[in-house]
Write a protein that holds these residues in place. Sequence first.
Motif, PDB file in Angstrom:
ATOM      1  N   HIS A  10      18.370 -18.628  20.500  1.00 31.91           N
ATOM      2  CA  HIS A  10      19.078 -19.278  20.428  1.00 31.91           C
ATOM      3  C   HIS A  10      20.639 -19.680  21.007  1.00 31.91           C
ATOM      4  O   HIS A  10      21.671 -18.914  20.401  1.00 31.91           O
ATOM      5  N   THR A  11      20.901 -20.511  22.384  1.00 26.73           N
ATOM      6  CA  THR A  11      22.063 -20.362  23.130  1.00 26.73           C
ATOM      7  C   THR A  11      23.173 -21.221  23.010  1.00 26.73           C
ATOM      8  O   THR A  11      24.400 -20.763  22.570  1.00 26.73           O
ATOM      9  N   GLY A  12      22.032 -22.165  21.871  1.00 28.09           N
ATOM     10  CA  GLY A  12      23.112 -23.205  21.165  1.00 28.09           C
ATOM     11  C   GLY A  12      23.191 -24.237  22.675  1.00 28.09           C
ATOM     12  O   GLY A  12      23.984 -25.443  22.602  1.00 28.09           O
ATOM     13  N   ALA A  13      22.417 -24.099  23.832  1.00 30.55           N
ATOM     14  CA  ALA A  13      22.919 -25.059  24.763  1.00 30.55           C
ATOM     15  C   ALA A  13      22.310 -25.824  25.283  1.00 30.55           C
ATOM     16  O   ALA A  13      20.854 -25.674  24.394  1.00 30.55           O
ATOM     17  N   ILE A  14      22.726 -27.572  24.776  1.00 30.71           N
ATOM     18  CA  ILE A  14      21.251 -28.253  24.961  1.00 30.71           C
ATOM     19  C   ILE A  14      20.522 -28.366  25.977  1.00 30.71           C
ATOM     20  O   ILE A  14      19.414 -28.490  25.513  1.00 30.71           O
ATOM     21  N   GLN A  15      20.816 -28.555  27.360  1.00 31.45           N
ATOM     22  CA  GLN A  15      20.332 -28.180  28.330  1.00 31.45           C
ATOM     23  C   GLN A  15      19.288 -27.012  28.332  1.00 31.45           C
ATOM     24  O   GLN A  15      18.309 -26.984  28.954  1.00 31.45           O
ATOM     25  N   LEU A  29      16.681 -28.431  26.348  1.00 34.17           N
ATOM     26  CA  LEU A  29      16.003 -28.874  27.775  1.00 34.17           C
ATOM     27  C   LEU A  29      14.943 -28.331  28.309  1.00 34.17           C
ATOM     28  O   LEU A  29      13.679 -29.056  28.430  1.00 34.17           O
ATOM     29  N   ILE A  30      15.136 -27.836  29.001  1.00 28.87           N
ATOM     30  CA  ILE A  30      14.096 -26.854  30.094  1.00 28.87           C
ATOM     31  C   ILE A  30      12.578 -26.557  29.240  1.00 28.87           C
ATOM     32  O   ILE A  30      11.493 -26.454  28.946  1.00 28.87           O
ATOM     33  N   LEU A  40      18.625 -31.657  33.475  1.00 31.69           N
ATOM     34  CA  LEU A  40      18.767 -30.095  33.219  1.00 31.69           C
ATOM     35  C   LEU A  40      19.938 -29.233  34.118  1.00 31.69           C
ATOM     36  O   LEU A  40      20.543 -28.449  33.082  1.00 31.69           O
ATOM     37  N   ARG A  70      26.138 -30.410  35.315  1.00 33.90           N
ATOM     38  CA  ARG A  70      26.943 -30.021  33.590  1.00 33.90           C
ATOM     39  C   ARG A  70      28.072 -30.375  33.176  1.00 33.90           C
ATOM     40  O   ARG A  70      29.281 -30.500  33.108  1.00 33.90           O
ATOM     41  N   ILE A  72      24.035 -35.982  32.514  1.00 35.68           N
ATOM     42  CA  ILE A  72      22.459 -36.096  32.019  1.00 35.68           C
ATOM     43  C   ILE A  72      22.783 -37.337  31.397  1.00 35.68           C
ATOM     44  O   ILE A  72      21.074 -37.408  31.449  1.00 35.68           O
ATOM     45  N   PRO A 121      28.141 -29.285  28.387  1.00 36.06           N
ATOM     46  CA  PRO A 121      27.981 -29.211  26.942  1.00 36.06           C
ATOM     47  C   PRO A 121      27.488 -28.087  26.384  1.00 36.06           C
ATOM     48  O   PRO A 121      27.757 -27.945  25.054  1.00 36.06           O
ATOM     49  N   SER A 122      28.002 -27.012  27.813  1.00 30.84           N
ATOM     50  CA  SER A 122      28.277 -25.364  26.914  1.00 30.84           C
ATOM     51  C   SER A 122      29.216 -24.930  25.976  1.00 30.84           C
ATOM     52  O   SER A 122      29.446 -24.045  25.661  1.00 30.84           O
ATOM     53  N   TYR A 143      30.202 -26.224  23.885  1.00 28.14           N
ATOM     54  CA  TYR A 143      29.919 -26.898  22.171  1.00 28.14           C
ATOM     55  C   TYR A 143      28.692 -26.689  21.738  1.00 28.14           C
ATOM     56  O   TYR A 143      27.565 -26.520  21.480  1.00 28.14           O
ATOM     57  N   ASN A 144      28.934 -25.182  21.352  1.00 29.56           N
ATOM     58  CA  ASN A 144      28.444 -24.079  20.703  1.00 29.56           C
ATOM     59  C   ASN A 144      29.448 -23.738  19.574  1.00 29.56           C
ATOM     60  O   ASN A 144      29.038 -22.671  19.012  1.00 29.56           O
ATOM     61  N   LYS A 194      25.957 -22.493  16.917  1.00 28.31           N
ATOM     62  CA  LYS A 194      25.425 -21.269  17.805  1.00 28.31           C
ATOM     63  C   LYS A 194      25.593 -20.388  16.660  1.00 28.31           C
ATOM     64  O   LYS A 194      26.874 -19.767  16.455  1.00 28.31           O
TER      65      LYS A 194
END
Lengths: 637, 100
Positions: A613-618, A621-622, B24, B27, B32, B93-94, B96-97, B100
Amino acid sequence: MTIFSGEYATLPVVTTATMLPFVAFLLIILLTRSRPRLSAALSVGAIAVSLGCALFLLGLHRHLEKPIQYTGRWLASSEVQIPFGFLIDPLSLLMLVIVAGICLLVQVYSLGYMEGDPGFSRYYAFMSLFAWAMLSLTVSPTILQLYIFWELVGLSSYLLIGFWYEKFSATQAGKKAFVMTRAGDVAFFLGLLLVLLHMGNLSILEMNGPQAAARMSPAVLTLSALLIFGGIAGKSAQFPLMTWLPDAMEGPTPVSALLHSATMVAAGVYLFARLFPFFSLSPTAMNVFLAIGTISMLLASTMAMVSNDIKKVWAFSTISQLGFMIMGLAAGGYFAGVFHLTTHAGFKALLFLCSGVFIHQYQTNDIFELGWLGARRLKAPVVAIIVAAAALSGIPPLSGYFSKEAILAGLAGLSNPVWLSAGLVGVFLTAYYSFRVIFVICLPQTHATASEGSSHASGLNHEDGRHERQYRTMARPLIVLATITVVLGFFEGPLKDFLIGRPIAAEPSGGGHLAWAQYGALALAVFGAWWAWMEFGRPGAGLVGFVERMPPLYNLFAQRWYIDHFYRLFVDRIIDRGISALCFQNDNKVIDGGIDEMSRGTVESGRVIALLHTGAIQHRLIVTFAVIVFLSLYFFF
Amino acid sequence: MIVPFGHVLMLAGVLFSLGMFCALARRNLIMIVLGIEIMLNAASIIFVSAALHWESLEGQAFVLFILAVAATEVSVGLAIIIYAFRRTGSFDPSTYNLLK
């Protein structure tokens, strides 16, 4: 007319007799704890009325033809019925009177002994609880009801032995008494279940009737008798479980008197007498009882020979006299055992109450110190204690003589002479140790330190008025009990008629044999007293017993045959270091460890999964695309 | 039909892969969303060509719906992106965590 009124009166009178002390207990605990005088009045009043009721019943049913039983259903589980109620027969009537009588005397005595104690109300509350439990125990129609009150007796004795709970030794003694009697009670309960399984009910009358033999095989009968005897051994402090009784001396002296004469320890013997026909069905069990009674009697007498603590001497003597009763009963002498129980209740209560007076006046338990301090100046207790000790050792005109003769006659009737000789040795030992105490306390000793005695006496003087009053309060029950001790022996005949009924014509044992035992016992008692006189009584005596001149023997007796040591070692090695250590390890390593491992595993796996669970949306998606691609590959090709 | 069906499919496949790569790998949130739009369009091309190939109008009707949905999606998506930019000051987007 009298018959009818008697029939109708019995039930309410029994109810009153047994329930009043309980009512007193509740009232004291709930309402009058802060008012000691009122509490004492309630308690004494209740037990006095109980005694009145008991005497009334005794008078009413003195020609009882067959037992009267009142029961109401209490528990029913398919075929098993457990009723609650009352059983009135000669034995329970006699016991009712003894218990109520001794309780009343002890409570009156305690008015003086316990005066000014901060727990005065609590004391009387427990006394009432005790009286209630014991009175209800005596009239129980089923063994289960008896068992319930038996446990209540155990509870209240625990409370009373540990009455001075600020004292560490007292709480320890209370616990010891509780745990050791409980050990026996477990056996009792198992025996009870065994009887229930085979008989289908626990009614005392049925167990004593012909049904018991019909429905139970001899082996089961023997086993259940032995198990039930385990309870008796615990309660009556017989051989393997005897060590709690001397420690129980930590309680107030009147409590000891009550415990040792009519209630706690007598409950065991009473149960034996109660189920006497049941026990007699198994000769093997009876032989075991005989052996245990003999062993306890001899062991305890030897312990009493070397103890210097006046209360402990009487405690050991209680064990030995109880052993004597068990011997008498096990030898088939139903009347002998019950009669000795009756007389013993009187003189043992007397012994303890006298000792209580000494202890109260001089603040010491040591017989030699009591002798130096001049305990002989207290006339009434000295006379009373001499009477009681003489009765204990079986000197003729006193009650103990008659009951001991009855038991010895029973023992003489047995084919094996070992029992009779053991009994005679017991008589000698009893006379020796009781007169040892009497001589040490009551005769002036050559090396008495007069100054110490007089200073103590003057110390007593400034509270003379209060002491005098307490002393008089305590002396009165002594006089009553001493009178009973003197005259009770002459009621052997009527009591026997009452207990056994007319039909029994003659003594079963042979006449010549019997006479020999009787004179032998008397001679041995006198010989024991004479020996005590030679060593402790006569002017210039060494005050050293013959046992004390043999150090190994002395040590053996003084350390109570190392039974306590053995138990301590046993508990320490086997239970503490063996079983409990094992359980502890199991708890620590297996159960705790398992749960620890399980939670640690959960945490660890959570941590591993959390990496995804990295919390990264991409990333998601992958993964989504990859899954879809692979799924489509799977479905289409 | 002048252009063969296979070519159209290949074009749509390439477009879809490009869109997927864009969605994908970039950044930037706007990029996206752009990638997603490209993938939608690739799907639309396939619908149109398939409608031609099998001579059935439902494919074209689907495309109209897809266009409508894409338009709303872009407007809502852009609104979210603007809001997110105001909150965090970044399009990456990275960052926005918070969940987590």
